[in-house]
Design a protein around this motif. Sequence first.
Motif, mmCIF file in Angstrom:
data_model
loop_
_atom_site.group_PDB
_atom_site.id
_atom_site.type_symbol
_atom_site.label_atom_id
_atom_site.label_comp_id
_atom_site.label_asym_id
_atom_site.label_seq_id
_atom_site.Cartn_x
_atom_site.Cartn_y
_atom_site.Cartn_z
ATOM 1 N N TYR A 109 0.913 -1.115 0.015
ATOM 2 C CA TYR A 109 0.086 0.033 -0.148
ATOM 3 C C TYR A 109 0.839 1.213 -0.142
ATOM 4 C CZ TYR A 109 -2.876 3.671 1.912
ATOM 5 O OH TYR A 109 -3.560 4.734 2.190
ATOM 6 N N ARG A 110 0.947 1.891 -1.011
ATOM 7 C CA ARG A 110 1.571 3.210 -1.355
ATOM 8 C C ARG A 110 3.138 2.952 -0.851
ATOM 9 N NH1 ARG A 110 -1.740 7.881 -1.572
ATOM 10 N NH2 ARG A 110 -3.866 7.274 -1.478
ATOM 11 N N VAL A 115 -1.008 -4.684 -5.229
ATOM 12 C CA VAL A 115 -0.934 -3.239 -4.678
ATOM 13 C C VAL A 115 -2.071 -2.569 -4.665
ATOM 14 C CG1 VAL A 115 -0.104 -1.001 -5.451
ATOM 15 C CG2 VAL A 115 1.594 -3.056 -5.940
ATOM 16 N N THR A 146 -3.691 2.511 -4.101
ATOM 17 C CA THR A 146 -2.556 3.274 -4.628
ATOM 18 C C THR A 146 -2.586 3.862 -5.948
ATOM 19 O OG1 THR A 146 -0.991 1.578 -3.418
ATOM 20 C CG2 THR A 146 0.033 3.346 -4.777
ATOM 21 N N MET A 171 3.964 4.772 -8.589
ATOM 22 C CA MET A 171 4.150 3.887 -7.435
ATOM 23 C C MET A 171 3.457 2.461 -8.051
ATOM 24 S SD MET A 171 3.372 5.992 -4.048
ATOM 25 C CE MET A 171 4.306 5.312 -3.005
ATOM 26 N N ASN A 229 -3.320 -4.958 -9.402
ATOM 27 C CA ASN A 229 -3.294 -3.688 -8.966
ATOM 28 C C ASN A 229 -4.981 -3.588 -8.643
ATOM 29 O OD1 ASN A 229 -3.284 -0.778 -8.513
ATOM 30 N ND2 ASN A 229 -3.269 -0.239 -10.495
ATOM 31 N N GLU A 263 -7.802 -1.428 -6.848
ATOM 32 C CA GLU A 263 -8.212 -0.107 -6.247
ATOM 33 C C GLU A 263 -9.451 -0.350 -5.504
ATOM 34 O OE1 GLU A 263 -8.786 2.394 -9.826
ATOM 35 O OE2 GLU A 263 -6.569 2.181 -10.366
#
Length: 851
Positions: A406-407, A434, A437, A442, A461, A463
Amino acid sequence: MKTEVNAPAVTDRFSSLSFAPYGRGADPDAGEATNEAQIRADVDAVAPYTRSIRTYSATGGVELTPPIAAARGLKVSVGAWIDKNEDRNARELRNAIDLTHKNSNVEGLVVGNETIFRGEKSAAEMADLIRKVKRQTNVPVTTGEIWNVWLDHPELVSAVDYIAAHILPYWEGVPAEQVVDRSIDIYNRLRAAYPGKRIVIAEFGWPSAGYNRDASVPGELKQAQVIRTFAARAEALGIEYNIIEAFDAPWKSFEGSVGQYWGIMDAQRHLKFPLTGPLVEQTYGRTAILALLLGVLFSLPMLRAPVTVQQGLALSAAANGAGAWVALVINYWLTHYVTGGNYITVTLSLLLLGPLVLCVLYRAEELTAVAFGRRPKRLVENQMLDSQRSAHSGRFPKVSIHIPAYREPPEMLKQTIDSVARLNYPNFEAVIIVNNTPDPAMVEPVRAHCETLGAHIKFINAEKVAGFKAGALRIALEHTADDAEIIGIIDADYVVHADWLKDLVPSFDDPTVGLVQAPQDHRDGAVSPLHEAMNAEYAGFFDIGMVQRNEEDAIVVHGTMCLIRRAAMMEAGSWSSDTICEDTDLGLTIAENGWKTHYTRKRYGWGLLPDTFEAFKKQRHRWAYGGFQIIKKHWRRFLPGNSRLTTAQRRHFVLGWVTWLGAESVGAVAAALSLIFVPFVFALGIAVPAHVLTLPIIATFLVYVLHFIAMYRLRVATTPLRMLGAAFAAMAVQFTVAKAVYDGFRYKDLAFARTAKGGNWLAGAARSFPALWETVIGGLLFTAGVAVHMQNWHAIREVDLYALALVIQSLPFLAASLIGLAEGSKFNDFAVWRAARAKLGLRTLRAPVVE
């Protein structure tokens, strides 16, 4: 063997006794009146031991005393209480004068008691008042004052019929052995100053309990010696005297620590000491029996498992020490008067005593196990579960390694992925997820890097993921290969050793094993002294607590470097988002379902430490708050029959929570209560807490210091300086942990707070001081401790103990303050320390060899 001492016998009766006819539960200071039945019973109690009694008031029912005393052949010196309340003064004098007219056994009228000494009337005012009273009665009239008031005010002497001098050497700090000589000397000084004037020692006594005052030390045996010796000397010299007092006065809790204990009888009207024959020092037979029984009781749970002889002896000594401690506390409260606000003190002391005893015994058990017990047998490396077993079985179960991010800084995350790609294990995949982020800078570099490493390195990824880290890990499970039997979890900042899976996966050849945990470690401890201190503090948990808990299959799962059997994870309900410590929550559920867990002390992964002290505190807050959530979620499963946890596992988890969350919270609460109490000591003159409250704080601190030093020297490969840094780091988060527990009561759910690592904080705004409240509280505690000691004009033991307790309680807060101050200074630079070491010609101490 009992100690016997001799003192002159009281062959007849005392000349006079101060008489306050109030029952144990009464409070005349609050305006409560006495009654005829109480007075009659109290007169009957004192009649065998005195020829006269002295009262201090002529209202509130006490005016009934003279006729009742006359029936038992006792004389009475009637007192009229005088202060600034003129209406009451008028009633007192009116009643007192009336008593002298109606009762032939009244031998004197004492107008006021230490009224001049208290500053409520001047000597001239009292002289005028006494002359006025003398005109209205035929009995001798005087006032009661301390002896030096009489020497300082000859005009008062001329107004009275006789001098009623109070001689109480306790308040002058005189040793008990010198009290009688001192009192006779003062009497002679008064005779020399006022020849021919009748002199009565109107108050003489010694308290049987309470705090010392310089060389004056109260005690039952000392009281008996002083009073019997004085009475014999006074009778021989023909000195008229009055002993203060007949009965202990429980309501006098605001007259210093000794105010309740001047009676020759206790509040139940039992004589405290014999008036003839040898005096025997008080024994603690019943307390000793209680201490022994408690010691046995405390020993039983600690000696439940086989122990070595040395370990058993050490455990028994610790248990009996704790038993003696509790027994003395109980004895104190049973032998001292508890009234009014003291009930609050008693309640708080008992509430705080329980967790303290548990913490001390748990640490003693851990210390003796490491110092004198058998070597750990259950560590993975000690069970010889190595790659040989898998080689022999020819089976390499598939492992799916999940890396939530995370980030996170891309370069840091790529290092982690590369280390996973280099694992020396033939059958694994990695799922890098991830989440939340939005910055492509990133995300995309990590995606591109994963694509170069092969199909077994998966990138996701995700979100707008709900449920914090647990939510991301649930998504990772959805993308896990169907044939993966084991799930591996590592944090995004961890670089893992190539043999991690090769060495630890063979543990799962045992079908009852559900989880294998490796310790956390860090690769950036050399960045600064603060980083080194944090790393050493973490090492204590992983090299001491986890090793000992593993012996009884009760480890605390901490997420990263963790391997979990997929079947055990699914049975436990996968990752849950109802706590912010989803890893510990899942590990506990797996244990509750009966799966075995294993731990290795060998390091297989190295992450990054929190960037700052503030980040370190936030991480600890998250762990403690999450731990409190877990307690609320799981407590029912610790009840008998509600899970497959063994008794040993339940014990370790409960005591672990008590000694971490409970001890830190109790420590912070005790510090706050001590600080709150200080203004009352200074402003109102209230006695400081008794030694039974302050000594436990001091003793617990000493046990913690011994435990910390011994355990680090025995188990953690570190140097004395690093150990000192670890101690500072550990103490510095006491307030943080206590606040987390408070937040656990206050808030149902707090958001997951990511720990700043990898230099992310550098891009943020200027940081505020990370230990403001700790500095305020610690500074106040330390200042209060110094101030209390400096104001201890009379060298009172309890005052110095209280001052020491305040200073000790300030240390965790000041540790946080010092770390916060040092973090941004030159002292957080190794170059400065190397230069200082070189200048002093010191060598770097080598770390001890740890087995």
